[in-house]
Scaffold this active site. Sequence first.
Site, mmCIF file in Angstrom:
data_model
loop_
_atom_site.group_PDB
_atom_site.id
_atom_site.type_symbol
_atom_site.label_atom_id
_atom_site.label_comp_id
_atom_site.label_asym_id
_atom_site.label_seq_id
_atom_site.Cartn_x
_atom_site.Cartn_y
_atom_site.Cartn_z
ATOM 1 N N CYS A 185 0.675 -1.099 0.085
ATOM 2 C CA CYS A 185 0.032 -0.017 0.069
ATOM 3 C C CYS A 185 0.860 1.353 -0.027
ATOM 4 O O CYS A 185 2.223 1.199 -0.296
ATOM 5 C CB CYS A 185 -1.015 -0.100 1.082
ATOM 6 S SG CYS A 185 -0.349 0.051 2.861
HETATM 7 C C1 RB5 Z 1 -3.925 5.371 0.661
HETATM 8 O O1 RB5 Z 1 -5.121 4.926 0.753
HETATM 9 C C2 RB5 Z 1 -3.206 4.976 2.086
HETATM 10 O O2 RB5 Z 1 -3.848 5.373 3.224
HETATM 11 C C3 RB5 Z 1 -3.027 3.397 2.124
HETATM 12 O O3 RB5 Z 1 -2.298 3.014 0.731
HETATM 13 C C4 RB5 Z 1 -2.043 2.748 3.188
HETATM 14 O O4 RB5 Z 1 -0.572 3.745 3.006
HETATM 15 C C5 RB5 Z 1 -2.346 2.987 4.517
HETATM 16 O O5 RB5 Z 1 -1.879 2.503 5.459
#
Ligand code: RB5
Length: 168
Positions: free
Chosen positions: A71
């Site tokens: 993420c």
């Molecule tokens: C983006 O939605 C961001 O919040 C996600 O990718 C992540 O970094 C969360 O921990």
Amino acid sequence: MNDCARRIAIDSDSAAQTLKTELLAHLRSQEVAVTDVEYLASHPGVEYPDIAFNLAHSVRGGEFDRGILLCGTGLGMAICANKVPGIYAGTCHDVYSAERLRRSNAAQIITLGQRVIGVELAKKIVDAWLSAGAVDGRSAKKVERLQELEASEHKAFATPPPAIRAEP
Ligand code: RB5
């Protein structure tokens, strides 16, 4: 290399699609059996919590041996995956931690953040994690203790946790 981990799942939210594509190509070039889960494609609009839960449950259920979750930071994915009983996940942005994530912590899931590190370092981190051996002798007792604590926690807390309030 990577022969101790046979069935690998990988998934990401919208913030880490590029990193996922790069890591998939890298792992497939080494003939690692990696499956792109693509939960977002089959469930449009889902965010990291559902993506992490889905993959963590697949590992918990034995469909995959290990998982890679990506993420923006890697943090949300790790927090969510760790909510699945019996699953241990950690965010790694250096090679040493990636090796220890297996040998000290027996983690079945590694998480990384596309907004934090470059692709080439991410490849080395994932390689180190996949090729690390099983939990080492000194660490096995600590992981067993973690499992005991987890089991007692599940027994003790039948009630839901307090709500998290967003700041304005
Ligand atoms: C983006 O939605 C961001 O919040 C996600 O990718 C992540 O970094 C969360 O921990």
